[in-house]
Design a protein around this motif. Structure first.
Motif, PDB file in Angstrom:
ATOM      1  N   ASP A  75      -8.059  -7.298   9.530  1.00 61.70           N
ATOM      2  CA  ASP A  75      -9.003  -7.756  10.222  1.00 61.70           C
ATOM      3  C   ASP A  75     -10.149  -7.416   9.322  1.00 61.70           C
ATOM      4  N   THR A  76     -10.686  -8.738   8.775  1.00 63.43           N
ATOM      5  CA  THR A  76     -11.923  -8.676   7.958  1.00 63.43           C
ATOM      6  C   THR A  76     -13.125  -8.034   8.528  1.00 63.43           C
ATOM      7  N   GLY A  77     -13.411  -8.348  10.053  1.00 64.07           N
ATOM      8  CA  GLY A  77     -14.534  -7.778  10.517  1.00 64.07           C
ATOM      9  C   GLY A  77     -14.616  -6.433  10.777  1.00 64.07           C
ATOM     10  N   ALA A  78     -13.648  -5.707  11.021  1.00 63.08           N
ATOM     11  CA  ALA A  78     -13.307  -4.383  11.477  1.00 63.08           C
ATOM     12  C   ALA A  78     -13.110  -3.745  10.137  1.00 63.08           C
ATOM     13  N   ARG A  79     -12.896  -4.089   9.101  1.00 63.73           N
ATOM     14  CA  ARG A  79     -12.595  -3.781   7.702  1.00 63.73           C
ATOM     15  C   ARG A  79     -11.122  -2.935   7.956  1.00 63.73           C
ATOM     16  N   THR A  80     -10.112  -3.485   8.389  1.00 64.26           N
ATOM     17  CA  THR A  80      -9.152  -2.796   8.663  1.00 64.26           C
ATOM     18  C   THR A  80      -8.006  -3.085   7.424  1.00 64.26           C
ATOM     19  N   PRO A  81      -7.706  -2.349   6.617  1.00 57.97           N
ATOM     20  CA  PRO A  81      -6.730  -2.736   5.289  1.00 57.97           C
ATOM     21  C   PRO A  81      -5.545  -3.423   5.729  1.00 57.97           C
ATOM     22  N   GLY A  82      -5.307  -4.376   5.033  1.00 59.89           N
ATOM     23  CA  GLY A  82      -4.035  -5.241   5.111  1.00 59.89           C
ATOM     24  C   GLY A  82      -2.895  -4.766   4.452  1.00 59.89           C
ATOM     25  N   TRP A  83      -1.817  -5.435   4.433  1.00 59.43           N
ATOM     26  CA  TRP A  83      -0.560  -4.593   3.968  1.00 59.43           C
ATOM     27  C   TRP A  83      -0.641  -4.127   2.608  1.00 59.43           C
ATOM     28  N   VAL A  84      -1.111  -4.896   1.610  1.00 62.71           N
ATOM     29  CA  VAL A  84      -1.182  -4.389   0.157  1.00 62.71           C
ATOM     30  C   VAL A  84      -1.954  -3.448  -0.004  1.00 62.71           C
ATOM     31  N   ALA A  85      -2.919  -3.319   0.785  1.00 58.54           N
ATOM     32  CA  ALA A  85      -3.818  -2.014   0.705  1.00 58.54           C
ATOM     33  C   ALA A  85      -3.752  -0.807   1.492  1.00 58.54           C
ATOM     34  N   LYS A  86      -2.634  -0.677   2.055  1.00 62.32           N
ATOM     35  CA  LYS A  86      -2.146   0.373   3.108  1.00 62.32           C
ATOM     36  C   LYS A  86      -1.138   1.124   2.328  1.00 62.32           C
ATOM     37  N   ASP A  87      -0.691   2.500   2.607  1.00 66.65           N
ATOM     38  CA  ASP A  87       0.370   3.270   2.152  1.00 66.65           C
ATOM     39  C   ASP A  87       1.432   2.876   2.995  1.00 66.65           C
ATOM     40  N   LEU A  88       2.247   1.930   2.697  1.00 66.20           N
ATOM     41  CA  LEU A  88       3.275   1.545   3.679  1.00 66.20           C
ATOM     42  C   LEU A  88       4.372   2.570   3.340  1.00 66.20           C
ATOM     43  N   ALA A  89       5.504   2.521   4.079  1.00 70.64           N
ATOM     44  CA  ALA A  89       6.863   3.336   4.098  1.00 70.64           C
ATOM     45  C   ALA A  89       8.027   2.637   3.396  1.00 70.64           C
ATOM     46  N   CYS A  90       7.784   1.307   3.062  1.00 67.81           N
ATOM     47  CA  CYS A  90       8.732   0.521   2.630  1.00 67.81           C
ATOM     48  C   CYS A  90       8.996   0.792   1.027  1.00 67.81           C
ATOM     49  N   ASP A  91      10.003   0.440   0.375  1.00 67.37           N
ATOM     50  CA  ASP A  91      10.409   0.453  -0.673  1.00 67.37           C
ATOM     51  C   ASP A  91      10.232  -0.861  -1.447  1.00 67.37           C
ATOM     52  N   PHE A  92      10.410  -1.928  -0.777  1.00 67.73           N
ATOM     53  CA  PHE A  92      10.389  -3.274  -1.491  1.00 67.73           C
ATOM     54  C   PHE A  92       9.779  -4.257  -0.272  1.00 67.73           C
ATOM     55  N   ILE A  93       8.838  -5.254  -0.994  1.00 69.06           N
ATOM     56  CA  ILE A  93       8.558  -6.521  -0.095  1.00 69.06           C
ATOM     57  C   ILE A  93       9.349  -7.591  -0.488  1.00 69.06           C
ATOM     58  N   ALA A  94      10.033  -7.938   0.430  1.00 74.14           N
ATOM     59  CA  ALA A  94      11.043  -9.229   0.316  1.00 74.14           C
ATOM     60  C   ALA A  94      10.116 -10.411   0.655  1.00 74.14           C
ATOM     61  N   TYR A  95       9.678 -11.138  -0.446  1.00 69.87           N
ATOM     62  CA  TYR A  95       8.720 -12.359  -0.180  1.00 69.87           C
ATOM     63  C   TYR A  95       9.753 -13.561  -0.566  1.00 69.87           C
TER      64      TYR A  95
END
Length: 175
Positions: free
Chosen positions: A83-103
């Motif tokens: 959320d750009t206006g609220a400055r909520t980090p997107g998935w690449v900027a967060k410390d996620l629990a996943c091992d892999f991103i399957a893209y």
């Protein structure tokens, strides 16, 4: 700017969760795979970026966040503002629990398995350069705007590879 209806996008995403090719991707990437568990219900795992848990014959479990693109693009969209206006980090900027991103790219039937921790290190090291050098993609989701950068695949893979190397300073023998 691309306009999305969140409910339609979520339904389309969940529709891909049952695609038979996911199992083929995981069996190819992880030859000792013995099981997969789809995780779509809202909860800590979903919020931690886990769409699927994989179980290997050794007992090892791997967690995966699945991303699907319906066109073949030469890049990977790294969402840095959810959320750009609220400055909520997107998935690449967060410390996620996943091992892999399957893209996955559906038309070419290709999937990039991106090790998340090395992807995050590459992002932290190169984000300013990438945001200034590569196209910024904004998606209007109705009540909020998501911002991503389209990083060319070869650039991203090169930087993830570099993130797997770690150096340290020699110890001072005089101390």
């Amino acid at each position: 700017m691309t306009v999305h209806d969140f409910r339609q996008s979520l339904a389309r995403s969940h529709g891909y969760a049952d695609a038979p090719w996911w199992l083929e991707v995981y069996r190819t990437a992880f030859p000792s795979l013995i099981g997969c568990h789809d995780i779509r219900a809202d909860g800590w795992a979903q919020r931690g970026g886990i769409d699927r848990m994989l179980v290997l014959s050794s007992g090892k479990t791997l967690s995966v966040d699945e991303k699907v693109r319906e066109r073949d693009w030469p890049d990977v969209l790294l969402e840095y503002w959810s959320d750009t206006g609220a400055r909520t980090p997107g998935w690449v900027a967060k410390d996620l629990a996943c091992d892999f991103i399957a893209y996955a790219f559906v038309p070419s039937q290709t999937c990039l398995l991106l090790p998340f921790q090395q992807l995050r290190r590459a992002w932290q090291t190169h984000r300013k350069e990438w945001v200034s050098e590569f196209p910024t993609i904004r998606a209007d989701n109705g009540r909020y705007i998501t911002t991503s950068v389209a990083v060319p695949r070869d650039e991203l893979m090169k930087r993830i590879g570099e993130a797997m190397f770690v150096s340290w300073a020699p110890e001072d023998d005089a101390a």
